[in-house]
Write an enzyme that holds these catalytic residues in place. Structure first.
Site, PDB file in Angstrom:
ATOM      1  N   HIS A  62       0.794  -1.184  -0.062  1.00 15.70           N
ATOM      2  CA  HIS A  62       0.030   0.057   0.130  1.00 15.70           C
ATOM      3  C   HIS A  62       0.784   1.159   0.172  1.00 15.70           C
ATOM      4  O   HIS A  62       1.957   1.400   0.620  1.00 15.70           O
ATOM      5  CB  HIS A  62      -0.972  -0.130   1.219  1.00 15.70           C
ATOM      6  N   LYS A  72       6.788   6.034   7.051  1.00 14.38           N
ATOM      7  CA  LYS A  72       6.589   5.158   8.339  1.00 14.38           C
ATOM      8  C   LYS A  72       7.709   4.495   8.858  1.00 14.38           C
ATOM      9  O   LYS A  72       8.815   4.446   8.380  1.00 14.38           O
ATOM     10  CB  LYS A  72       5.772   3.931   7.704  1.00 14.38           C
ATOM     11  N   HIS A 119       4.339  -0.277   0.820  1.00  7.45           N
ATOM     12  CA  HIS A 119       4.566  -0.867   1.826  1.00  7.45           C
ATOM     13  C   HIS A 119       3.904  -2.258   2.073  1.00  7.45           C
ATOM     14  O   HIS A 119       2.627  -2.066   1.928  1.00  7.45           O
ATOM     15  CB  HIS A 119       4.883  -0.039   3.323  1.00  7.45           C
ATOM     16  N   TYR A 132       3.361   1.056  14.185  1.00 13.14           N
ATOM     17  CA  TYR A 132       4.110   2.036  13.269  1.00 13.14           C
ATOM     18  C   TYR A 132       3.571   3.502  13.409  1.00 13.14           C
ATOM     19  O   TYR A 132       2.412   3.786  13.731  1.00 13.14           O
ATOM     20  CB  TYR A 132       4.040   1.572  11.717  1.00 13.14           C
ATOM     21  N   ASP A 170      -6.504  -6.270  -1.288  1.00 12.93           N
ATOM     22  CA  ASP A 170      -5.216  -6.595  -1.874  1.00 12.93           C
ATOM     23  C   ASP A 170      -5.198  -7.801  -2.919  1.00 12.93           C
ATOM     24  O   ASP A 170      -4.447  -7.969  -3.462  1.00 12.93           O
ATOM     25  CB  ASP A 170      -4.458  -6.900  -0.368  1.00 12.93           C
TER      26      ASP A 170
END
Ligand SMILES: Cc1cn([C@H]2C[C@H](O)[C@@H](COP(=O)(O)OP(=O)(O)O[C@H]3O[C@H](C)C(=O)[C@H](O)[C@H]3O)O2)c(=O)[nH]c1=O
Length: 186
Positions: A62, A72, A119, A132, A170
């Protein structure tokens, strides 16, 4: 805290200093002064996220586009994951390249992924808690994605493809041509 370079420009692994004693251990999981000094730039994180997943869950790949792009700083609180970043910055020497690192609650490693990257991670332990920091807020409308098994990336996720547990989002990315990363995150 030690910073380790990776083959992806501006992506770094951070290894905190662990203080062990007969009670257990202590470490600073984030310190702005230490982090910014190691990176040599000012990063203002504005949002913390946390997810819990079972073995085989694969979240990614993503990114958020343009002005909503997020840097991130990711780590694992429990379990182990294989974390993957893909460089989508066309002007980068590592454009279109991917890199993976195993993050676990035993190696305490953290992974910094700047803006301009896709990521994702896959869970390698029975369960994992993933935590995160992001330097930009969530903006659903700007979300984009790459297929985890995009043939032009050929990422080794350390699990069998058929074992991957994916969200609907996804599983298909009709918005993106699998083979063309140009302008994907602008
Ligand atoms: C990311 C995010 C999601 N949400 C809501 C939207 C959905 O209703 C629900 C689950 O979202 P999603 O399925 O996008 O969660 P992940 O698959 O873990 O997405 C994340 O996975 C990879 C690993 C990333 O790096 C991104 O941070 C993010 O895309 O949480 C929010 O309310 N705020 C947020 O910041």
């Amino acid at each position: 805290m030690q910073l380790v370079e990776t083959p992806l420009k501006d992506c770094f692994i951070l290894e905190p200093r662990i203080f062990n004693d007969d009670r257990g251990f202590f470490f600073e999981s984030y310190n702005k002064n230490t982090f910014d000094k190691l990176l040599g730039k000012n990063i203002d994180f504005v949002q913390d996220n946390q997810s819990h997943s079972v073995y085989g869950v694969l979240r990614g790949l993503h990114f958020q586009k343009g002005v909503h792009a997020q840097a991130k700083l990711v780590r694992v609180l429990e379990g182990s994951v294989l974390d993957v970043a893909v460089d989508l910055r066309e002007d980068s020497p590592s454009f279109g390249k991917w890199y993976s690192v195993e993050l676990t609650d035993k190696n305490f490693k953290q992974f910094f992924i700047p803006r301009g990257f896709a990521h994702g991670f896959v869970v390698l332990s029975p369960t994992a808690i993933f935590s995160y920091k992001c330097d930009n807020f969530y903006n659903k409308a700007s979300e984009g994605g790459l297929l985890f098994n995009d043939p032009s990336l050929n990422i080794d996720w350390n699990i069998k493809t058929e074992e991957a547990i994916l969200s609907d989002k996804d599983q298909i990315n009709p918005l993106f041509n699998q083979l063309d990363f140009k302008n994907l995150w602008n």
